[in-house]
Design a protein around this motif. Structure first.
Motif, mmCIF file in Angstrom:
data_model
loop_
_atom_site.group_PDB
_atom_site.id
_atom_site.type_symbol
_atom_site.label_atom_id
_atom_site.label_comp_id
_atom_site.label_asym_id
_atom_site.label_seq_id
_atom_site.Cartn_x
_atom_site.Cartn_y
_atom_site.Cartn_z
ATOM 1 N N GLY A 141 -12.371 64.537 -51.449
ATOM 2 C CA GLY A 141 -11.781 65.786 -51.920
ATOM 3 C C GLY A 141 -10.973 66.536 -50.890
ATOM 4 O O GLY A 141 -10.810 67.760 -50.991
ATOM 5 N N GLU A 142 -10.462 65.838 -49.883
ATOM 6 C CA GLU A 142 -9.660 66.495 -48.857
ATOM 7 C C GLU A 142 -8.196 66.060 -48.975
ATOM 8 O O GLU A 142 -7.891 64.955 -49.422
ATOM 9 C CB GLU A 142 -10.180 66.144 -47.455
ATOM 10 C CG GLU A 142 -11.585 66.628 -47.163
ATOM 11 C CD GLU A 142 -11.677 68.136 -47.007
ATOM 12 O OE1 GLU A 142 -10.618 68.808 -46.975
ATOM 13 O OE2 GLU A 142 -12.807 68.648 -46.920
ATOM 14 N N ASN A 143 -7.307 66.947 -48.569
ATOM 15 C CA ASN A 143 -5.886 66.628 -48.506
ATOM 16 C C ASN A 143 -5.656 65.794 -47.241
ATOM 17 O O ASN A 143 -5.697 66.315 -46.125
ATOM 18 C CB ASN A 143 -5.066 67.924 -48.451
ATOM 19 C CG ASN A 143 -3.569 67.662 -48.469
ATOM 20 O OD1 ASN A 143 -3.079 66.774 -47.787
ATOM 21 N ND2 ASN A 143 -2.843 68.462 -49.245
ATOM 22 N N LEU A 144 -5.419 64.503 -47.431
ATOM 23 C CA LEU A 144 -5.331 63.613 -46.276
ATOM 24 C C LEU A 144 -4.139 63.944 -45.381
ATOM 25 O O LEU A 144 -4.200 63.745 -44.163
ATOM 26 C CB LEU A 144 -5.253 62.155 -46.739
ATOM 27 C CG LEU A 144 -6.519 61.567 -47.368
ATOM 28 C CD1 LEU A 144 -6.352 60.072 -47.594
ATOM 29 C CD2 LEU A 144 -7.746 61.834 -46.513
ATOM 30 N N ASP A 145 -3.065 64.456 -45.971
ATOM 31 C CA ASP A 145 -1.915 64.830 -45.142
ATOM 32 C C ASP A 145 -2.296 65.949 -44.178
ATOM 33 O O ASP A 145 -1.894 65.950 -43.010
ATOM 34 C CB ASP A 145 -0.746 65.275 -46.025
ATOM 35 C CG ASP A 145 -0.108 64.109 -46.772
ATOM 36 O OD1 ASP A 145 -0.266 62.964 -46.300
ATOM 37 O OD2 ASP A 145 0.533 64.346 -47.812
ATOM 38 N N ARG A 146 -3.082 66.910 -44.674
ATOM 39 C CA ARG A 146 -3.530 68.007 -43.811
ATOM 40 C C ARG A 146 -4.482 67.489 -42.736
ATOM 41 O O ARG A 146 -4.396 67.886 -41.566
ATOM 42 C CB ARG A 146 -4.228 69.080 -44.649
ATOM 43 C CG ARG A 146 -4.794 70.215 -43.803
ATOM 44 C CD ARG A 146 -5.298 71.375 -44.629
ATOM 45 N NE ARG A 146 -5.972 72.352 -43.787
ATOM 46 C CZ ARG A 146 -7.280 72.533 -43.738
ATOM 47 N NH1 ARG A 146 -8.073 71.820 -44.520
ATOM 48 N NH2 ARG A 146 -7.813 73.435 -42.938
ATOM 49 N N VAL A 147 -5.384 66.601 -43.137
ATOM 50 C CA VAL A 147 -6.326 66.035 -42.171
ATOM 51 C C VAL A 147 -5.571 65.274 -41.082
ATOM 52 O O VAL A 147 -5.839 65.435 -39.887
ATOM 53 C CB VAL A 147 -7.336 65.104 -42.874
ATOM 54 C CG1 VAL A 147 -8.245 64.426 -41.839
ATOM 55 C CG2 VAL A 147 -8.179 65.875 -43.885
ATOM 56 N N ARG A 148 -4.609 64.457 -41.508
ATOM 57 C CA ARG A 148 -3.822 63.691 -40.539
ATOM 58 C C ARG A 148 -3.079 64.617 -39.582
ATOM 59 O O ARG A 148 -2.997 64.362 -38.372
ATOM 60 C CB ARG A 148 -2.824 62.787 -41.269
ATOM 61 C CG ARG A 148 -3.451 61.645 -42.054
ATOM 62 C CD ARG A 148 -2.392 60.913 -42.865
ATOM 63 N NE ARG A 148 -1.505 60.165 -41.998
ATOM 64 C CZ ARG A 148 -1.586 58.849 -41.795
ATOM 65 N NH1 ARG A 148 -2.522 58.148 -42.406
ATOM 66 N NH2 ARG A 148 -0.744 58.243 -40.996
ATOM 67 N N SER A 149 -2.529 65.694 -40.128
ATOM 68 C CA SER A 149 -1.778 66.640 -39.302
ATOM 69 C C SER A 149 -2.658 67.243 -38.214
ATOM 70 O O SER A 149 -2.229 67.400 -37.062
ATOM 71 C CB SER A 149 -1.198 67.744 -40.189
ATOM 72 O OG SER A 149 -0.528 68.711 -39.409
ATOM 73 N N GLU A 150 -3.895 67.561 -38.572
ATOM 74 C CA GLU A 150 -4.817 68.132 -37.590
ATOM 75 C C GLU A 150 -5.216 67.086 -36.543
ATOM 76 O O GLU A 150 -5.299 67.386 -35.345
ATOM 77 C CB GLU A 150 -6.071 68.666 -38.292
ATOM 78 C CG GLU A 150 -5.828 69.849 -39.215
ATOM 79 C CD GLU A 150 -5.497 71.130 -38.455
ATOM 80 O OE1 GLU A 150 -5.625 71.149 -37.204
ATOM 81 O OE2 GLU A 150 -5.106 72.114 -39.107
ATOM 82 N N ILE A 151 -5.452 65.865 -37.000
ATOM 83 C CA ILE A 151 -5.891 64.808 -36.086
ATOM 84 C C ILE A 151 -4.804 64.461 -35.077
ATOM 85 O O ILE A 151 -5.091 64.138 -33.918
ATOM 86 C CB ILE A 151 -6.299 63.551 -36.887
ATOM 87 C CG1 ILE A 151 -7.584 63.821 -37.672
ATOM 88 C CG2 ILE A 151 -6.502 62.353 -35.958
ATOM 89 C CD1 ILE A 151 -7.968 62.712 -38.628
ATOM 90 N N GLU A 152 -3.552 64.560 -35.496
ATOM 91 C CA GLU A 152 -2.445 64.217 -34.599
ATOM 92 C C GLU A 152 -2.417 65.087 -33.351
ATOM 93 O O GLU A 152 -1.803 64.726 -32.340
ATOM 94 C CB GLU A 152 -1.121 64.326 -35.358
ATOM 95 C CG GLU A 152 -0.899 63.181 -36.341
ATOM 96 C CD GLU A 152 0.298 63.418 -37.250
ATOM 97 O OE1 GLU A 152 0.883 64.529 -37.181
ATOM 98 O OE2 GLU A 152 0.636 62.514 -38.027
#
Length: 215
Positions: A141-152
């Motif tokens: 249930g998470e927005n993967l684009d947002r998660v990826r952006s944070e991880i970067e």
């Protein structure tokens, strides 16, 4: 058969019984001790062969594919026996099963076309994998684009992969760096719902192919 092996190893009388009984107990052969060898399954034949090889308690033990043909429970038992013997013996295992290397070996040597292409510990072997120390995260249930952006924004993250088009991300570190703590803290601080997170040890078959094909 085991009585015969004990006798040709020089044991006599009560020594034969003691050595045979110990080997039978160690390899759990009680259920087949009175059956002809030719009627045994491949797994029991393999265990019988191992029993005769350890009966005389040798200082050096050379095993060829010791768990070939065994079911998972039998593999666990034989590997446990090998580990128990290892402090007091030099044990050399010839195997094509890379899981065996990780399970029981303290040193691994890879030979390709007659040449040694690797000589080191199993951890050294796994460290040569392209995903060694990668962190895999399963999110719901998470927005993967947002998660990826944070991880970067995490230092030492080389790239981010989406696994099988699902809610699973694999974070590949730079030069095998340890990043799991930084990733865990980020997930907690940002409130991301993580179902699973784990560190990849490395794909041993990938390393084996790279070493042997290159050779």
């Amino acid at each position: 058969f085991l009585n015969f092996v004990a006798e040709i190893r020089g044991y006599r009388g009560a020594q034969v019984k003691d050595k045979v009984n110990l080997a039978i107990e160690q390899l759990e052969l009680e259920s087949v001790i009175n059956k002809p060898i030719e009627t045994l399954s491949k797994g029991f034949k393999r265990r019988l062969g191992l029993a005769q090889s350890i009966l005389h308690d040798p200082d050096v033990l050379i095993l060829d594919e010791p768990t070939d043909g065994l079911d998972p429970n039998q593999k666990h038992q034989v590997r446990g026996l090998i580990k128990d013997m290892a402090p007091d013996k030099a044990i050399i295992i010839s195997t094509h099963l890379l899981e065996e290397v990780a399970a029981v070996c303290s040193r691994a040597i890879i030979i390709s076309e007659g040449k040694i292409v690797f000589d080191g510990t199993p951890d050294d072997f796994a460290a040569r994998s392209s995903i060694h120390n990668a962190v895999t995260i399963r999110l719901t249930g998470e927005n993967l684009d947002r998660v990826r952006s944070e991880i970067e924004g995490i230092e030492d993250v080389h790239r981010i992969e989406t696994v099988n088009g699902t809610g699973v991300l694999r974070l590949i570190p730079k030069d095998g760096a340890v990043i799991v703590e930084k990733v865990s803290l980020l997930m907690r601080d940002k409130g991301f719902k993580v179902d699973e997170i784990f560190v990849e040890r490395g794909h041993l078959d990938e390393v084996f192919r790279d070493l042997t094909i290159a050779n």
